[in-house]
Design a protein around this motif. Structure first.
Motif, PDB file in Angstrom:
ATOM      1  N   THR A  28       0.843  -1.377  -0.021  1.00 27.64           N
ATOM      2  CA  THR A  28       0.104   0.167  -0.094  1.00 27.64           C
ATOM      3  C   THR A  28       0.878   1.321   0.105  1.00 27.64           C
ATOM      4  O   THR A  28       0.263   2.258   0.379  1.00 27.64           O
ATOM      5  CB  THR A  28      -1.078   0.012   1.328  1.00 27.64           C
ATOM      6  N   ASN A  30       1.686   3.389  -2.041  1.00 26.86           N
ATOM      7  CA  ASN A  30       1.425   4.396  -2.706  1.00 26.86           C
ATOM      8  C   ASN A  30       0.395   5.137  -2.269  1.00 26.86           C
ATOM      9  O   ASN A  30      -0.017   6.462  -2.635  1.00 26.86           O
ATOM     10  CB  ASN A  30       1.213   4.072  -4.279  1.00 26.86           C
ATOM     11  N   SER A  31      -0.111   4.749  -1.151  1.00 28.09           N
ATOM     12  CA  SER A  31      -1.497   5.225  -0.473  1.00 28.09           C
ATOM     13  C   SER A  31      -0.809   6.384   0.566  1.00 28.09           C
ATOM     14  O   SER A  31      -1.435   7.106   1.162  1.00 28.09           O
ATOM     15  CB  SER A  31      -2.414   4.278  -0.011  1.00 28.09           C
ATOM     16  N   TYR A  32       0.505   6.054   0.870  1.00 30.80           N
ATOM     17  CA  TYR A  32       1.068   7.099   1.756  1.00 30.80           C
ATOM     18  C   TYR A  32       1.324   8.513   1.372  1.00 30.80           C
ATOM     19  O   TYR A  32       2.105   8.660   0.187  1.00 30.80           O
ATOM     20  CB  TYR A  32       2.177   6.287   2.607  1.00 30.80           C
ATOM     21  N   ASN A  33       1.423   9.414   2.245  1.00 30.05           N
ATOM     22  CA  ASN A  33       1.987  10.700   2.198  1.00 30.05           C
ATOM     23  C   ASN A  33       3.789  10.312   2.516  1.00 30.05           C
ATOM     24  O   ASN A  33       3.845   9.631   3.306  1.00 30.05           O
ATOM     25  CB  ASN A  33       1.495  11.731   2.975  1.00 30.05           C
ATOM     26  N   TRP A  53       0.077  11.689  -1.191  1.00 31.24           N
ATOM     27  CA  TRP A  53       0.092  10.550  -1.761  1.00 31.24           C
ATOM     28  C   TRP A  53      -0.290  10.700  -3.216  1.00 31.24           C
ATOM     29  O   TRP A  53       0.368   9.796  -4.107  1.00 31.24           O
ATOM     30  CB  TRP A  53      -0.848   9.560  -1.121  1.00 31.24           C
ATOM     31  N   SER A  54      -0.973  11.907  -3.530  1.00 31.98           N
ATOM     32  CA  SER A  54      -1.300  11.822  -5.046  1.00 31.98           C
ATOM     33  C   SER A  54      -0.254  12.497  -5.751  1.00 31.98           C
ATOM     34  O   SER A  54      -0.186  12.530  -7.156  1.00 31.98           O
ATOM     35  CB  SER A  54      -2.513  12.907  -5.065  1.00 31.98           C
ATOM     36  N   TYR A  74       6.244   7.400  -8.951  1.00 28.52           N
ATOM     37  CA  TYR A  74       5.213   6.208  -8.353  1.00 28.52           C
ATOM     38  C   TYR A  74       5.660   4.854  -9.076  1.00 28.52           C
ATOM     39  O   TYR A  74       5.568   3.971  -8.421  1.00 28.52           O
ATOM     40  CB  TYR A  74       3.958   6.239  -8.823  1.00 28.52           C
ATOM     41  N   LEU A 100       0.094   8.321   6.813  1.00 23.82           N
ATOM     42  CA  LEU A 100      -0.992   8.156   6.511  1.00 23.82           C
ATOM     43  C   LEU A 100      -1.913   9.717   6.822  1.00 23.82           C
ATOM     44  O   LEU A 100      -2.817  10.059   6.154  1.00 23.82           O
ATOM     45  CB  LEU A 100      -2.116   7.257   6.911  1.00 23.82           C
TER      46      LEU A 100
END
Length: 122
Positions: A28, A30-33, A53-54, A74, A100
């Protein structure tokens, strides 16, 4: 679980540049800041920069924002910290962090890397 491995530290000359890398792994990640902190000898660990994360939003602390740039790739699951115009006061251990939350205090970080040393001589 997220694993972070920093690289790119080392000796540097004042006025020069370094690029630190943080290779991240975990299902996971790529979901993290993602962010960077640093800790100089005898001082507390301090926040330096973060990227959401974006990848759309970055934030750099005021004291270094004209010299430090954070970015993330990414595809490579890697976060970078570009340091320009090195100063002796940049000497510190630099830590990669995954979070997160959107608040960047030491206590709110979910995962830390082991750190990479930057030493700047005048």
């Amino acid at each position: 679980q997220v694993w972070l491995v920093e690289s790119g530290g080392g000796p540097g000359q004042a006025g020069g540049s370094l690029r630190l890398s943080c290779a991240a792994s975990g299902r996971t990640v790529n979901s993290y800041n993602m962010g960077w902190f640093r800790q100089a000898p005898g001082k507390e660990r301090e926040f330096v920069a973060a990227v959401a994360w974006s990848g759309q939003t970055t934030y750099t602390t005021d004291s270094v924002k004209d010299r430090f740039t954070i970015s993330r790739n990414y595809a490579k699951r890697t976060v970078y910290l570009q340091i320009n115009s090195l100063k002796p006061e940049d000497t510190a251990t630099y830590y990669c962090a995954a979070n997160l939350r959107t608040s960047w205090a030491v206590t709110t970080v979910d995962y830390w890397g082991q750190g990479t040393q930057v030493t700047v001589s005048s």
